[in-house]
Design an enzyme around this catalytic site. Structure first.
Site, short mmCIF file in Angstrom:
data_model
loop_
_atom_site.label_atom_id
_atom_site.label_comp_id
_atom_site.label_asym_id
_atom_site.label_seq_id
_atom_site.Cartn_x
_atom_site.Cartn_y
_atom_site.Cartn_z
N GLU B 152 0.82 -1.21 0.00
CA GLU B 152 0.00 0.00 0.00
C GLU B 152 0.85 1.27 0.00
OE1 GLU B 152 -2.50 0.60 3.47
OE2 GLU B 152 -3.75 2.03 2.38
N GLU B 246 -11.64 2.21 4.45
CA GLU B 246 -10.76 2.44 5.60
C GLU B 246 -10.87 3.90 5.95
OE1 GLU B 246 -6.27 1.38 7.05
OE2 GLU B 246 -6.47 2.65 5.30
#
Lengths: 269, 269
Positions: B152, B246
């Site tokens: 990520e 998220e």
């Protein structure tokens, strides 16, 4: 609206500043590129040969719309919200010196990172009160010099309070000083504002200075912020002040200044 | 594309996670709201009653698309780029335990904050090599469990390396493991990518997981990211994986989950 770009007078650790070295050379380049002004980033005015700075600015027919003051926090830890009263007093004194320096140019004095952070050991309300007290003291002092201060909301990673324009406005109201305005910075707004445009409209009675940086803090045009629309919005609120580029010196200091003016010149002001 | 939302299994200091408390209750709410999956944020799988977790997920007919691992960096300082080899080894061991945990759900294991930061005392090249070595070790281990890792890119304030999708791709190429993919997170992309859409297109062969959060890290629809256009772009590259929210638990954990699903339901998938 006039255009300026941030120039740092002394070497700095803070990298979001173009033209780090050689002040005179930098100021000439800023003028040559067609900017109307140079915003000066100054750690401590006491370290400067002020007469030289005044002369260099004058020779190049530039204005100084604002003085950036954040280096005193980044490099010395001075802040308005420090639990230590002695440090807060040093921060106020530093800003008062910046006000005297600014008075040579009728520049606004930016209150950005110098407000500090609410530290874990203290309550938010207390840290805010300290900040407000410092702001009151500095705005009072600034009145003697007919100088305005401008409060800059910054994104959550740079400070844990005053992140949005609206939070800035609430603070300005609490300080209650007629010479305290608001600084709208597009880089921070891209992270913090629900809508960059709506926030500008809502802050129309407060905005006294504007920073332009693209979404990645490169020159306008290098990210995804729609500066045409930002300028249209600023025109809607009849903003007459400066658009000042506070950007990373990337891909290099000369290019970022050139890219800024090229992009702004494409937009109808 | 399926929809999920991050659920933290244990209390955490990291606030970008919805549903902090009461795992079972949270999982039921996620299922009731119509999500297809729950992404689990786990500090250390050793602290979990794994059978209970499996059962709760199964009872609610949910999938677990990915395991978030960043808490081990935020709370324990474990990272792939730490100059201390012993810490790097602990980080690898922790991720290997996450891989075993993930294998119960066929979930991807996210390599986000666990990569750490290039510390001032070490060279960038060296820190990158350490990170690549750790990634190679973990991807090898993951192959035994038929599990994928997903790297990520995060914004500059959260790590000083691997900030853009392209930087992520370069790292993935250097690691050279067939089971290492790329995670595209819209909150980070809003800060780092020149164009969110172009970057997705360019990363089409690498993206294996997607995080949705709006520009202010609230639920999609609460900031200024155009999620309709993001989803259209993901469809263009034929992305078949999960869209996982998220987000900050704001205005409160229940509302942010509801706002997420409401906004996503307005968009044609």
């Amino acid at each position: 609206m006039k255009k300026s770009i941030v120039v740092s007078i002394q070497p700095t650790k803070f990298s979001a500043l173009a033209f780090k070295e050689d002040f005179e050379e930098s100021i000439k380049k800023v003028a040559d590129l067609g900017f109307d002004g140079a915003e000066l980033a100054v750690r401590n005015p006491k370290d400067l040969k002020v007469d030289d700075v005044i002369e260099i600015i004058k020779e190049n027919n530039l204005e100084v719309p604002a003085i950036g003051t954040g280096q005193a926090y980044g490099e010395e830890g001075l802040s308005f919200s420090d639990p230590d009263e002695a440090i807060r007093k040093m921060a106020v004194k530093r800003i008062n010196n910046q006000i005297i320096f600014a008075s040579h140019f009728n520049a606004q004095v930016i209150i950005g990172l110098i407000r500090g952070n609410v530290e874990e050991s203290v309550g938010r309300a207390e840290a805010e009160e300290w900040t407000i007290d410092c702001l009151r003291e500095c705005t009072e002092f600034a009145k003697e010099y007919n100088i305005r201060l401008t409060l800059e909301p910054v994104n959550r990673y740079e400070s844990n309070f005053i992140n949005t324009l609206n939070e800035g406005i609430q603070f300005i109201k609490r300080v209650g000083a007629s010479n305290l305005g608001l600084l709208a910075d597009t880089f921070h707004m891209n992270i913090e504002e629900v809508s960059i445009y709506d926030s500008i409209i809502q802050a129309k009675d407060y905005i006294t200075h504007v920073h332009f940086a693209d979404s990645n803090r490169w020159a306008p045009g290098c990210g995804h912020i729609d500066f045409k629309k930002v300028i249209e919005t600023l025109k809607k609120i009849d903003y007459q002040g400066y658009i000042s580029a506070e950007i990373l010196p990337l891909p290099d200091p000369n290019s970022c200044a050139r890219l800024t003016i090229e992009h702004l010149n494409k937009i109808k002001f």
